[in-house]
Design an enzyme around this catalytic site. Structure first.
Site, PDB file in Angstrom:
ATOM      1  N   VAL A 103       4.217  -4.469  -8.886  1.00 46.06           N
ATOM      2  CA  VAL A 103       3.334  -3.681  -8.386  1.00 46.06           C
ATOM      3  C   VAL A 103       2.740  -5.053  -8.637  1.00 46.06           C
ATOM      4  O   VAL A 103       2.777  -6.139  -9.067  1.00 46.06           O
ATOM      5  CB  VAL A 103       3.173  -3.227 -10.573  1.00 46.06           C
ATOM      6  CG1 VAL A 103       1.247  -3.225 -10.478  1.00 46.06           C
ATOM      7  CG2 VAL A 103       3.404  -2.286 -10.434  1.00 46.06           C
ATOM      8  N   TYR A 133     -15.839  -3.198   7.066  1.00 49.15           N
ATOM      9  CA  TYR A 133     -14.231  -2.790   7.540  1.00 49.15           C
ATOM     10  C   TYR A 133     -13.288  -2.845   8.521  1.00 49.15           C
ATOM     11  O   TYR A 133     -12.734  -3.290   9.086  1.00 49.15           O
ATOM     12  CB  TYR A 133     -14.353  -0.843   7.536  1.00 49.15           C
ATOM     13  CG  TYR A 133     -13.113  -0.937   7.298  1.00 49.15           C
ATOM     14  CD1 TYR A 133     -11.590  -0.750   6.179  1.00 49.15           C
ATOM     15  CD2 TYR A 133     -13.254   0.479   8.421  1.00 49.15           C
ATOM     16  CE1 TYR A 133     -11.360   0.019   7.032  1.00 49.15           C
ATOM     17  CE2 TYR A 133     -11.925   0.890   8.669  1.00 49.15           C
ATOM     18  CZ  TYR A 133     -10.818   0.729   7.770  1.00 49.15           C
ATOM     19  OH  TYR A 133      -9.464   1.675   8.252  1.00 49.15           O
ATOM     20  N   SER A 171      -7.023  -0.458  12.810  1.00 44.04           N
ATOM     21  CA  SER A 171      -7.692   0.947  12.849  1.00 44.04           C
ATOM     22  C   SER A 171      -8.762   0.747  13.669  1.00 44.04           C
ATOM     23  O   SER A 171      -8.844  -0.483  14.703  1.00 44.04           O
ATOM     24  CB  SER A 171      -8.858   1.208  11.411  1.00 44.04           C
ATOM     25  OG  SER A 171     -10.086   2.123  11.809  1.00 44.04           O
ATOM     26  N   GLY A 219       0.840  -1.491   0.145  1.00 42.33           N
ATOM     27  CA  GLY A 219      -0.156  -0.422   0.298  1.00 42.33           C
ATOM     28  C   GLY A 219       0.865   1.503  -0.083  1.00 42.33           C
ATOM     29  O   GLY A 219       0.356   2.500   0.534  1.00 42.33           O
ATOM     30  N   ALA A 220       2.224   0.781  -0.486  1.00 41.86           N
ATOM     31  CA  ALA A 220       2.767   2.358  -0.571  1.00 41.86           C
ATOM     32  C   ALA A 220       2.916   3.169  -1.859  1.00 41.86           C
ATOM     33  O   ALA A 220       3.795   4.147  -1.983  1.00 41.86           O
ATOM     34  CB  ALA A 220       4.618   1.269  -0.657  1.00 41.86           C
ATOM     35  N   SER A 221       2.255   3.709  -2.483  1.00 45.38           N
ATOM     36  CA  SER A 221       1.879   4.313  -3.791  1.00 45.38           C
ATOM     37  C   SER A 221       1.088   5.804  -3.207  1.00 45.38           C
ATOM     38  O   SER A 221       1.222   6.991  -3.385  1.00 45.38           O
ATOM     39  CB  SER A 221       0.927   4.052  -4.431  1.00 45.38           C
ATOM     40  OG  SER A 221      -0.132   3.479  -3.990  1.00 45.38           O
ATOM     41  N   SER A 232     -12.968  -6.928   9.272  1.00 40.77           N
ATOM     42  CA  SER A 232     -11.514  -7.101   8.564  1.00 40.77           C
ATOM     43  C   SER A 232     -10.491  -6.164   9.748  1.00 40.77           C
ATOM     44  O   SER A 232      -9.670  -6.938   9.646  1.00 40.77           O
ATOM     45  CB  SER A 232     -11.547  -6.474   6.831  1.00 40.77           C
ATOM     46  OG  SER A 232     -11.264  -4.562   7.413  1.00 40.77           O
ATOM     47  N   LYS A 233     -10.493  -5.479  10.532  1.00 43.39           N
ATOM     48  CA  LYS A 233      -9.932  -5.071  10.875  1.00 43.39           C
ATOM     49  C   LYS A 233      -9.302  -5.509  12.165  1.00 43.39           C
ATOM     50  O   LYS A 233      -9.401  -5.493  12.882  1.00 43.39           O
ATOM     51  CB  LYS A 233      -9.814  -3.113  11.093  1.00 43.39           C
ATOM     52  CG  LYS A 233      -9.692  -2.585   9.960  1.00 43.39           C
ATOM     53  CD  LYS A 233      -8.294  -2.918   8.864  1.00 43.39           C
ATOM     54  CE  LYS A 233      -7.969  -1.713   7.794  1.00 43.39           C
ATOM     55  NZ  LYS A 233      -7.162  -1.788   8.019  1.00 43.39           N
TER      56      LYS A 233
END
Length: 254
Positions: A62, A156, A143, A16-18, A159-160
């Protein structure tokens, strides 16, 4: 006096580095001396982040980590080309907010594929023999949603919460390999997700005011989260494993 968090010579993979927290984490860890390996879906953004980093030993790959069955190949390639790693930060994730009455199983699957199953498979792959150096550390970006309820966030938040619960179990399995694993739990932070929230709800909306009343230190910056990750990924946190660290401006105490 020695630098408290020194990552010189350490090689750390960041998913998730972008953009957002992942991008800032890459910049922060690199600034502390680490060589970083960037993973995300969008090549142009990865190239842009790579161009901002110091040193010649950084790299990018990628990959869409929601395609869980392709993660094994990705980590095999990284191991062959980059050698053993000293750490991994899993910052890849999505947030889809849909009320229960409109939810379908495929929507839940979409969120869990990237937020949870992709995380677990990435951890499984990096923990294989020959892919990590002694003292490797793993940090997942969770989160505060994992700890509190909110309308339309069941997938969400679920999942966290699954990520946090699993880390507590994984920690007991990998400690004898010299591996520590933790998560950080940000609250509202100035990322693209936050800007989208503002676009939808407005700064003065009751929902936003309610959030900021609880998050009494205000909205966080990506560097606030990256700094906490930097500590947990460093040797300075060698005696910490299996925990979720709130980085939330007071949210969980209000």
């Amino acid at each position: 006096m020695n630098q408290f968090v020194d990552l010189t010579g350490r090689k750390i993979l960041i998913t998730g580095a972008s953009s957002g927290i992942g991008k800032q984490t890459a910049m922060t860890l690199n600034g502390l001396g680490a060589d970083v390996i960037l993973v995300a879906r969008r090549e142009e953004r990865l190239k842009a982040v790579l161009s901002e980093l110091e040193g010649e030993n950084n790299a990018y790959y990628v990959s869409d980590l929601s395609e869980v069955n392709r993660i094994e190949h990705l980590f095999k390639q990284i191991a062959e080309e980059q050698g053993k790693l000293d750490g991994m930060v899993y910052a890849a994730g999505i947030a889809i907010y849909t009320p229960l009455k409109l939810f379908k199983p495929d929507k839940i699957q979409e969120v869990f594929n990237i937020n949870y199953f992709g995380f677990i498979e990435s951890v499984r792959q990096i923990c294989k023999k020959g892919r990590y150096n002694e003292g490797m550390r793993i940090v997942g970006v969770s989160s505060v949603a994992s700890m509190r309820g909110d309308k339309a966030r069941l997938a969400y938040s679920g999942s966290k919460a699954a990520m946090d619960a699993s880390v507590r179990c994984i920690a007991t399995e990998v400690y004898d390999k010299g591996i520590c694993i933790n998560t950080v739990a940000p609250a509202m932070t100035e990322t693209e997700m936050y800007l989208e929230f503002m676009k939808t709800n407005g700064m003065s909306s009751p929902k936003n005011r309610g959030t900021l009343e609880r998050q009494y230190m205000g909205v966080g910056k990506p560097e606030d989260i990256a700094n906490a990750i930097a500590f947990l990924i460093s040797p300075a946190a060698r005696f910490i494993t299996g925990i979720t660290l709130p980085v939330d401006g007071g949210m969980t105490t209000s």
